[in-house]
Design a protein around this motif. Sequence first.
Motif, short mmCIF file in Angstrom:
data_model
loop_
_atom_site.label_atom_id
_atom_site.label_comp_id
_atom_site.label_asym_id
_atom_site.label_seq_id
_atom_site.Cartn_x
_atom_site.Cartn_y
_atom_site.Cartn_z
N HIS A 43 73.91 -18.98 0.51
CA HIS A 43 72.16 -18.72 0.20
C HIS A 43 71.30 -17.30 -0.47
O HIS A 43 70.26 -18.00 -0.62
CB HIS A 43 72.31 -17.51 2.08
N THR A 92 64.86 -22.90 -4.33
CA THR A 92 63.76 -22.62 -3.90
C THR A 92 62.78 -22.41 -4.76
O THR A 92 62.18 -23.64 -4.93
CB THR A 92 63.36 -21.85 -2.42
N SER A 93 62.97 -21.61 -5.72
CA SER A 93 62.06 -21.51 -6.75
C SER A 93 62.12 -22.70 -7.54
O SER A 93 60.62 -22.70 -8.07
CB SER A 93 61.67 -20.05 -6.83
N HIS A 112 63.68 -25.58 -7.69
CA HIS A 112 63.35 -26.51 -7.50
C HIS A 112 62.05 -27.05 -7.26
O HIS A 112 60.85 -27.68 -7.01
CB HIS A 112 64.31 -26.82 -6.16
N LEU A 155 57.05 -29.64 -8.37
CA LEU A 155 55.68 -29.39 -8.66
C LEU A 155 54.96 -30.29 -10.17
O LEU A 155 53.99 -31.06 -9.71
CB LEU A 155 54.86 -28.42 -8.00
N GLU A 200 60.11 -13.14 -0.63
CA GLU A 200 60.18 -13.92 -1.98
C GLU A 200 58.85 -14.24 -2.27
O GLU A 200 58.44 -15.24 -2.03
CB GLU A 200 61.44 -14.75 -2.03
N ASP A 254 58.37 -15.24 -5.40
CA ASP A 254 57.80 -16.31 -6.10
C ASP A 254 58.29 -17.59 -5.22
O ASP A 254 57.65 -18.70 -5.50
CB ASP A 254 59.01 -16.42 -7.50
N ILE A 255 58.47 -17.82 -3.75
CA ILE A 255 58.55 -18.29 -3.25
C ILE A 255 57.35 -18.69 -2.50
O ILE A 255 56.51 -20.08 -2.60
CB ILE A 255 59.48 -18.88 -2.21
N VAL A 305 55.08 -20.90 -5.18
CA VAL A 305 55.47 -22.34 -5.17
C VAL A 305 55.21 -22.43 -4.02
O VAL A 305 54.62 -23.77 -4.55
CB VAL A 305 56.50 -22.30 -5.89
N MET A 344 50.99 -23.05 -4.24
CA MET A 344 50.53 -24.03 -5.14
C MET A 344 51.54 -25.81 -4.97
O MET A 344 49.91 -26.56 -4.70
CB MET A 344 51.07 -23.72 -6.10
N CYS A 345 52.43 -25.31 -4.19
CA CYS A 345 52.24 -27.29 -4.01
C CYS A 345 51.47 -26.94 -2.57
O CYS A 345 50.99 -28.97 -2.31
CB CYS A 345 53.68 -27.26 -3.38
N MET A 394 64.77 -14.60 7.13
CA MET A 394 65.21 -13.98 6.93
C MET A 394 64.09 -12.69 5.77
O MET A 394 64.09 -13.21 4.86
CB MET A 394 66.71 -14.06 5.53
N ALA A 423 66.79 -21.66 5.12
CA ALA A 423 67.32 -21.75 4.53
C ALA A 423 68.80 -22.21 5.34
O ALA A 423 69.57 -22.36 5.33
CB ALA A 423 68.16 -21.17 2.81
N LYS A 474 64.64 -25.00 3.48
CA LYS A 474 65.16 -24.67 2.08
C LYS A 474 66.30 -24.59 0.86
O LYS A 474 67.63 -24.58 2.32
CB LYS A 474 65.21 -22.70 2.18
N PRO A 475 65.86 -25.54 0.09
CA PRO A 475 65.29 -25.80 -0.61
C PRO A 475 64.02 -26.78 -0.55
O PRO A 475 64.70 -27.75 0.09
CB PRO A 475 65.78 -26.09 -2.18
N PHE A 476 62.70 -26.56 0.08
CA PHE A 476 61.84 -27.71 0.13
C PHE A 476 61.63 -28.59 -0.35
O PHE A 476 61.67 -27.90 -1.73
CB PHE A 476 60.75 -27.05 0.89
N ASP A 477 61.12 -29.81 -0.52
CA ASP A 477 60.83 -30.88 -1.87
C ASP A 477 59.36 -30.22 -1.96
O ASP A 477 58.77 -30.47 -0.71
CB ASP A 477 61.22 -31.74 -1.40
N PRO A 478 59.38 -29.90 -2.85
CA PRO A 478 57.60 -29.48 -3.15
C PRO A 478 56.44 -30.33 -3.13
O PRO A 478 54.98 -30.54 -2.40
CB PRO A 478 57.84 -29.65 -5.35
N MET A 479 56.98 -31.54 -3.62
CA MET A 479 55.94 -32.89 -3.03
C MET A 479 56.04 -33.66 -1.49
O MET A 479 54.67 -34.25 -1.11
CB MET A 479 56.44 -34.42 -3.20
#
Lengths: 376, 140
Positions: free
Chosen positions: A147, A154-155, A157, A162, B25, B27-28, B31, B34-35, B70, B99, B120-125
């Motif tokens: 985890h 996640t960030s 990837h 993107l 988070e 950063d998440i 991102v 933006m996606c 979480m 996740a 998560k992790p998600f696919d950005p596209m």
Amino acid sequence: MPAASQPHLLRILLIEDSRSEALLLEKILVHTAPHTYDMCPVQTMTQALRLLDELDFDVVLLDLNLPDVDGFSGLHAVQATAPKVPVIIFTGIEDRDLEVEAMEHGAQDYLLKDRATPAAIGRSMRHAIQRKQVENMKSEFISLVSHELRTPLTSIHGSLGLINGALSKDLPPQVSRLIEIAHQNSERLIRLVGDILDIDKIDSGHLPLDLRVEALEPLVRHAVESNRFYAAHYGVKLRLDAIAPDIRVEVDASRFTQVLANLLSNAAKFSPRDGEVEVWAGIHDGQVRVSVTDHGVGIRAEFHDRIFNKFSQADTAITRNVGGAGLGLYISKQMIENMHGQIGFDSVPGEGATFWIELPDRTPAAEKPETKRKAS
Amino acid sequence: MSQAREATPSSAPGILRNIVCVDDERDILEVAKMCLEVVGGFEVTCCESGQAALEVLAGQVPDLILLDVMMPQMNGPETLAELRKLPHLAAVPVAFMTARVQPAEVRSYLKLGATGVIPKPFDPMQLSGEVRKIWEAFHG
């Protein structure tokens, strides 16, 4: 955890359909050590699961011969309900293969009834509890680490994906190539984290599967479509033959797709450049079969026995350097077997390999395609 | 940072435009925002905690809410329970982005009233497409 001052009673759930056997064991244990054990005997799995859900136990003694479950499905049910409690198979059957199989299914010990002296039972239970504690710590550690790894992944990837997918057109070619490499490797790391979690679940005997009857065609098509891009990276085309739309299988859809993705990515990796991977699905000898054929180097005979083992990769003697930790086929085998199917391969070294999955046919009888039989 | 649209009683589900994204988070969040903006063309409001989301959502009606599971103090399920007490958000789908996606965990999210779950992790596209599917399922 036992309290320091109070003597801790070892709480035992005995699942045994024979009342006399249960009484006998209770008598043996309570007589020899009166204030050590707190035994709760039940005669069916239904009762056992209800109690496991409501109460805490230190150890489960499980007879394999119960009226309401077959074989190891009782063990799986106990593990699914109380994943942290150790299980000792308590049986009259002396069979080495069965013993090995029980341990592979995640039992902590295998105890024969007619050899079960009070001392032997006590020792077995203590060891089972200790062993399970270590396993639980390992599982918690793996779950925590994976985890924690997934959060930064996640960030990473997301950012790389993107840029790679939507924002790279104005970048210098070298930069955009480097982003592409970093992105592919972040995907590889994500798969690896997933594989390690899966391995832990398989080894502790409770890989949760959501089995449902599903149409085969969309599952296979989805797996093929999702892996075209990956295959293209190796210059490989995926060719999907038409699949009879009425074929049904009983699978965990996401795990089944994961196994197919595994076979497809392997086939792509081991194909020659500009090669083609053929995917066939249909009825074969009364079973539902999905096969993935590549025309790569094939599998050398000395590797045949180990190919489905953990961490197995044919060594670097293969001309191309192929990535992967060698976990994929091991995980695939465990998953398919848990779906009551089989996985295997046929290969002529130098000519390629066909990996296949066979599952019980769940097509409704009225819709069975009579004409769609495969010759070979 | 863009704002979700003002609370206006709308009769038709209309189109998917405004998304509120909740994750501890930073950063998440950045991102994901933006996606969703670059690929999906959505407008995204970010919240760094369940509490912050409740404040932002007190007077606004987005078209969809994405919730991390979480989070410290108020976790995703707790935040969802609080959101469900707000009548003006009754017609807003909520999806978890997490996740933790064991089958039992996914079942528990859906039981709590989530419309969907994005791993998560998600696919950005693919993220925008997945979000759109969840929104369509809710209004379907």
